[in-house]
Design an enzyme around this catalytic site. Structure first.
Site, PDB file in Angstrom:
ATOM      1  CG  HIS A 244      -2.022   0.960   1.167  1.00 38.51           C
ATOM      2  ND1 HIS A 244      -3.251   0.701   1.712  1.00 38.51           N
ATOM      3  CD2 HIS A 244      -2.118   2.200   0.629  1.00 38.51           C
ATOM      4  CE1 HIS A 244      -4.051   1.733   1.509  1.00 38.51           C
ATOM      5  NE2 HIS A 244      -3.373   2.663   0.853  1.00 38.51           N
TER       6      HIS A 244
ATOM      7  CG  LEU B  14       5.193   4.880  -5.718  1.00 32.82           C
ATOM      8  CD1 LEU B  14       5.769   3.944  -6.764  1.00 32.82           C
ATOM      9  CD2 LEU B  14       6.249   5.242  -4.684  1.00 32.82           C
ATOM     10  NE  ARG B  15       0.710  11.452  -2.638  1.00 36.61           N
ATOM     11  CZ  ARG B  15      -0.413  11.133  -2.019  1.00 36.61           C
ATOM     12  NH1 ARG B  15      -1.416  10.558  -2.687  1.00 36.61           N
ATOM     13  NH2 ARG B  15      -0.557  11.393  -0.723  1.00 36.61           N
TER      14      ARG B  15
ATOM     15  CG  ASN C   3      -4.787   7.864  -4.786  1.00 38.78           C
ATOM     16  OD1 ASN C   3      -3.787   7.161  -4.929  1.00 38.78           O
ATOM     17  ND2 ASN C   3      -5.035   8.523  -3.669  1.00 38.78           N
TER      18      ASN C   3
ATOM     19  CG  ASP D 271      -6.176   3.353  -0.932  1.00 39.02           C
ATOM     20  OD1 ASP D 271      -6.806   2.997   0.073  1.00 39.02           O
ATOM     21  OD2 ASP D 271      -5.204   4.107  -0.899  1.00 39.02           O
TER      22      ASP D 271
ATOM     23  CG  ASN E 223      -9.525   8.777   5.771  1.00 38.34           C
ATOM     24  OD1 ASN E 223     -10.095   8.402   6.787  1.00 38.34           O
ATOM     25  ND2 ASN E 223     -10.110   8.780   4.588  1.00 38.34           N
TER      26      ASN E 223
ATOM     27  CG  ASP F 211      -2.355   4.834   3.472  1.00 35.65           C
ATOM     28  OD1 ASP F 211      -2.242   5.095   2.259  1.00 35.65           O
ATOM     29  OD2 ASP F 211      -3.307   5.228   4.154  1.00 35.65           O
TER      30      ASP F 211
END
Length: 432
Positions: free
Chosen positions: A65, A68-69, A99, A156, A281, A308
């Site tokens: 999880h 890496l943007r 995402n 996610d 979150n 995360d």
């Protein structure tokens, strides 16, 4: 035999007994070629000889999880910088979440990630979106995305918001033996900045109640039970979620689950001191929840520890706890935090931690069939050389990713990653 690498007098945790055994480990052609008992003589030689000096060799950690943007938010992190952070934490494989911008829901984005990952310091496994654009309406062609390189599927960052598309996706996943990874959250209850409780009241902030997560976990377990899908529940943080997963496993539901170091190393009380640097979150929960997380790790309800890893810029986190984005980084600190907060106090053994961070993630994702997650002869030579029982203070300057949003900066842990190897090639060595 002449090895590429020979590591002398190294401690390896025996997979059967769980006990550390001093041995020699030979690496040849990117694989573990030999594990030689200390008292067994031989005339082995190698291109490179490493002295263990009382250290441990551990199988490379597999993080299921990671954000890496990349593409889209590379000012926070990118595939290469994230891999540097992973290597510094002994993490040799990461699963990157979809995402991004554009969302990872097409063959083109998967191709971009795979191309960039060829230059990374760790293995990068793309997770594709369950629904188009993460909008919870149209289910993507999961089979085509798998053929294009997707290794699992998740929306996610938020849940699939209604059960109908989730059920459709899980039916396909069950038929094709795909892995669904769920961010479990009831969005109508997710309007706060911190955990709902005494700390939210103290700070005068709207809180996120435990049932926000618990409801999502129960729903997704029910859909998985209905469809027979393999379900992996992300970033578990509440006692209720742990109990729901425990009961689901007892009833034969094909569910696995992860938690993150911050959910057993920290509590919502730490938000008072760290502010937005401790905002994520799900939020940090109560001491009772942290205790339940540890119990879940100990008894096998929770299968693995992920991070995360969620990089954000300093400017974004300076916006204050109500406006700052959720998330902290974790790749570089996951093992040292887990060792310090789980093994040192005696909650679990080192062998159990290896299961949680290497063997179990490999088994959940099928990477064990590729020789990852262990140090058995024939397995891939992905490993970390680690010093245990040494004071190691995390500094901002030592962080190797682009962002430094973590409350662990300034904290002292009782372990250090000295070197990391992927396919027998060194990708990290600590500066001393």
């Amino acid at each position: 035999m002449k090895y590429d690498i020979l590591i002398n007098n190294i401690r390896r945790v025996d997979s059967l007994t769980g006990a550390p055994v001093i041995c020699r480990v030979g690496v040849k052609d990117g694989r573990i070629a030999a594990v030689i008992p200390r008292d067994q003589r031989g005339d082995d030689s190698a291109e490179t000889v490493i002295e263990g000096r009382g250290r441990y060799i551990l199988p490379g950690f597999i993080d299921l999880h990671v954000h890496l943007r990349d593409p889209g938010y590379t000012y926070k992190e990118d595939i290469i910088s994230g891999s540097h952070a992973a290597a510094a934490g002994g993490v040799t494989s990461v699963f990157c979440m979809p995402n991004t911008d554009p969302v990872c829901d097409s063959a083109d984005v998967l191709s971009y990630i795979k191309k960039r990952a060829k230059k990374a310091d760790c293995r990068v496994f793309p997770v594709a979106a369950i629904t188009r654009g993460l909008q919870s309406r149209e289910v993507n062609d999961l089979v085509a995305l798998k053929a294009a390189g997707a290794c699992a599927f998740s929306d996610d960052g938020k849940p699939v918001m209604t059960a109908s598309p989730l059920r459709d996706a899980m039916r396909t996943a069950a038929a094709e033996d795909l892995l669904i990874m769920s961010h479990c959250e009831e969005l109508s209850l997710a309007n706060g900045s911190v955990n709902e409780g005494k700390i939210s009241k103290l700070l005068g902030l709207d809180g996120i109640p435990n049932i926000c997560e618990d409801i999502g976990v129960l729903r997704d377990i029910a859909v998985a039970a209905d469809t027979g899908c393999r379900l992996h529940i992300c970033h578990v943080s509440t006692r209720g979620a742990v109990e729901a997963i425990r009961q689901a496993k007892a009833h034969g539901v094909r569910v696995t689950a992860e938690t993150c170091p911050h959910y057993f190393a920290l509590t919502d009380e730490d938000v008072v001191f760290y502010g937005a640097m401790a905002k994520m979150n799900p939020p940090l929960r109560s001491r009772d929840d942290a205790k339940a997380i540890i119990e879940g790790l100990r008894d096998g309800t929770l299968d693995c520890i992920s991070t995360d890893h969620a990089p954000h810029s300093d400017e974004e986190k300076r916006a204050g706890i109500e406006k700052a984005p959720n998330g902290i980084i974790g790749l570089q600190t996951s093992f040292i935090a887990a060792y310090t907060y789980l093994v040192v106090p005696g909650h679990i053994a080192l062998s159990k931690l290896i299961e949680l961070m290497s063997y179990n993630p490999a088994k959940i994702t099928g990477l064990d069939k590729q020789g990852l997650g262990s140090l058995e002869v024939g397995s891939r030579a992905d490993f970390a050389l680690v010093t245990l029982g040494v004071e190691n203070t995390v500094t901002k300057t030592a962080l190797r990713g682009k962002s430094a949003n973590t409350p662990f900066v300034g904290m002292t842990f009782e372990a250090r990653i000295d070197e990391t190897y992927v396919e027998g090639k060194r990708v990290f060595k600590v500066e001393q």
